[in-house]
Design a protein around this motif. Sequence first.
Motif, PDB file in Angstrom:
ATOM      1  N   VAL A 167     -10.432  -0.075   0.471  1.00 45.02           N
ATOM      2  CA  VAL A 167      -9.882  -1.233  -0.231  1.00 45.02           C
ATOM      3  C   VAL A 167     -10.376  -1.293  -1.672  1.00 45.02           C
ATOM      4  CG1 VAL A 167     -10.007  -3.761  -0.343  1.00 45.02           C
ATOM      5  CG2 VAL A 167      -9.349  -2.630   1.783  1.00 45.02           C
ATOM      6  N   ASP A 173       0.966  -7.196  -3.582  1.00 37.49           N
ATOM      7  CA  ASP A 173       0.205  -8.441  -3.667  1.00 37.49           C
ATOM      8  C   ASP A 173      -0.671  -8.451  -4.923  1.00 37.49           C
ATOM      9  OD1 ASP A 173      -0.771 -10.888  -2.911  1.00 37.49           O
ATOM     10  OD2 ASP A 173      -1.725 -10.209  -1.070  1.00 37.49           O
ATOM     11  N   CYS A 204      -8.264  -1.304  -4.989  1.00 32.59           N
ATOM     12  CA  CYS A 204      -8.415  -2.340  -6.014  1.00 32.59           C
ATOM     13  C   CYS A 204      -8.586  -1.726  -7.401  1.00 32.59           C
ATOM     14  CB  CYS A 204      -9.614  -3.233  -5.692  1.00 32.59           C
ATOM     15  SG  CYS A 204      -9.338  -4.437  -4.373  1.00 32.59           S
ATOM     16  N   GLU A 213       4.328  -0.803  -0.542  1.00 31.20           N
ATOM     17  CA  GLU A 213       3.092  -1.202   0.119  1.00 31.20           C
ATOM     18  C   GLU A 213       2.714  -2.625  -0.268  1.00 31.20           C
ATOM     19  OE1 GLU A 213       1.222   0.558   2.261  1.00 31.20           O
ATOM     20  OE2 GLU A 213       2.585   2.267   2.239  1.00 31.20           O
ATOM     21  N   LEU A 272      -5.887  -8.413  -2.830  1.00 29.19           N
ATOM     22  CA  LEU A 272      -5.228  -7.223  -2.289  1.00 29.19           C
ATOM     23  C   LEU A 272      -5.368  -7.106  -0.786  1.00 29.19           C
ATOM     24  CD1 LEU A 272      -5.132  -3.680  -3.793  1.00 29.19           C
ATOM     25  CD2 LEU A 272      -5.994  -3.924  -1.469  1.00 29.19           C
ATOM     26  N   VAL A 273      -6.492  -7.587  -0.243  1.00 26.33           N
ATOM     27  CA  VAL A 273      -6.830  -7.239   1.137  1.00 26.33           C
ATOM     28  C   VAL A 273      -5.920  -7.920   2.163  1.00 26.33           C
ATOM     29  CG1 VAL A 273      -8.556  -9.037   1.641  1.00 26.33           C
ATOM     30  CG2 VAL A 273      -8.809  -6.746   2.630  1.00 26.33           C
ATOM     31  N   LYS A 274      -5.391  -9.105   1.857  1.00 23.59           N
ATOM     32  CA  LYS A 274      -4.489  -9.751   2.819  1.00 23.59           C
ATOM     33  C   LYS A 274      -3.236  -8.913   3.023  1.00 23.59           C
ATOM     34  CE  LYS A 274      -2.066 -13.296   1.593  1.00 23.59           C
ATOM     35  NZ  LYS A 274      -1.593 -14.644   1.199  1.00 23.59           N
ATOM     36  N   GLY A 275      -2.652  -8.439   1.921  1.00 23.94           N
ATOM     37  CA  GLY A 275      -1.476  -7.586   2.033  1.00 23.94           C
ATOM     38  C   GLY A 275      -1.804  -6.258   2.682  1.00 23.94           C
ATOM     39  N   TRP A 276      -2.965  -5.703   2.360  1.00 22.68           N
ATOM     40  CA  TRP A 276      -3.411  -4.449   2.969  1.00 22.68           C
ATOM     41  C   TRP A 276      -3.526  -4.609   4.485  1.00 22.68           C
ATOM     42  CZ3 TRP A 276      -8.136  -3.701   5.523  1.00 22.68           C
ATOM     43  CH2 TRP A 276      -8.522  -2.372   5.771  1.00 22.68           C
ATOM     44  N   ASP A 324     -10.218  -7.042  10.467  1.00 25.69           N
ATOM     45  CA  ASP A 324     -10.216  -6.969   9.011  1.00 25.69           C
ATOM     46  C   ASP A 324     -10.782  -8.251   8.401  1.00 25.69           C
ATOM     47  OD1 ASP A 324      -9.084  -4.447   9.134  1.00 25.69           O
ATOM     48  OD2 ASP A 324      -7.026  -5.191   8.931  1.00 25.69           O
ATOM     49  N   GLY A 363      -0.199  -4.309   0.027  1.00 29.23           N
ATOM     50  CA  GLY A 363      -1.461  -4.514  -0.666  1.00 29.23           C
ATOM     51  C   GLY A 363      -1.295  -4.396  -2.170  1.00 29.23           C
ATOM     52  N   GLN A 405      -0.117  -4.887   6.120  1.00 29.49           N
ATOM     53  CA  GLN A 405       0.510  -3.569   6.175  1.00 29.49           C
ATOM     54  C   GLN A 405      -0.039  -2.775   7.360  1.00 29.49           C
ATOM     55  OE1 GLN A 405       2.649  -2.483   3.280  1.00 29.49           O
ATOM     56  NE2 GLN A 405       3.387  -1.088   4.854  1.00 29.49           N
TER      57      GLN A 405
END
Length: 260
Positions: free
Chosen positions: A76, A207, A80, A202, A105-109, A43, A204, A112
């Motif tokens: 993603v 976050d 967003c 969730e 958002l992507v770090k949390g996504w 990722d 993402g 997960q």
Amino acid sequence: MIVVRHAEAVMGTVVSFVVHGGELPETTLRAALGRACDGLHEDDAMFSTWRADSPMSRVRRDELAVRDAPPEIVEVLVACASARDLSGGWFDPWAMPGGVDPTGLVKGWAAQRAAAELARWGVPAALVNAGGDIVTFGERAPGHPWQVGIRDPRRAHRIDAAVPVDGAIATSGVYERPGEVLDPFTGRPARRLRAATVVGPELGLADALATGLLAAGPDGLAQVAAVPGYSARIVGPGGVVRVSPGFPATVPAPAVARAA
């Protein structure tokens, strides 16, 4: 019960794992953990805005059309856009300098997804901490949910409060990298709050909502509360704490080792 702990340097931070294995053999736990970490690196390679050759960087430079990008990027960016709508526009990756930037958002996504990978291997319980944004599943002990500490924004090395978490918790604060969170409507650093914490299913979305709430200020509490399953806690410039309906009751903090 075997408990495995691991810290992985990835995505410009450290992602730490606490994995409770139940009756699974340690070899299986280690294999699951290895695959979860591999996924985080994959990722990172896809979404890094620091790597000129990443698909996300190419999308930002209009060298790669979104329709031709890997499906994860489409997923993603759709998430967003949804987060932008749910936050009332206070979280807006398209308002960032240099082109669309889904970092908020992507770090949390990704964390997960790492937790989901562990669950696919049959892991009964785990906590994944992506630089302070945390996703959990299962229980740390029978009848005992995971407890997560929230950092004191006035004294960053202390824990202000702790909450039980079954799902995700994300905190955005001005104490870590002042000026990093921007007001998408003015382009200026967010100054309305010292910290914003969001809990929900969730990571993402939690976050992204925490980032948007930090920019929006107290009026953003109602915006988060309107999202089913999510609630929030804010700390104002003077240290005043407010919570939205449904935010978990805090518990004594000294027993909690990790802060969101």
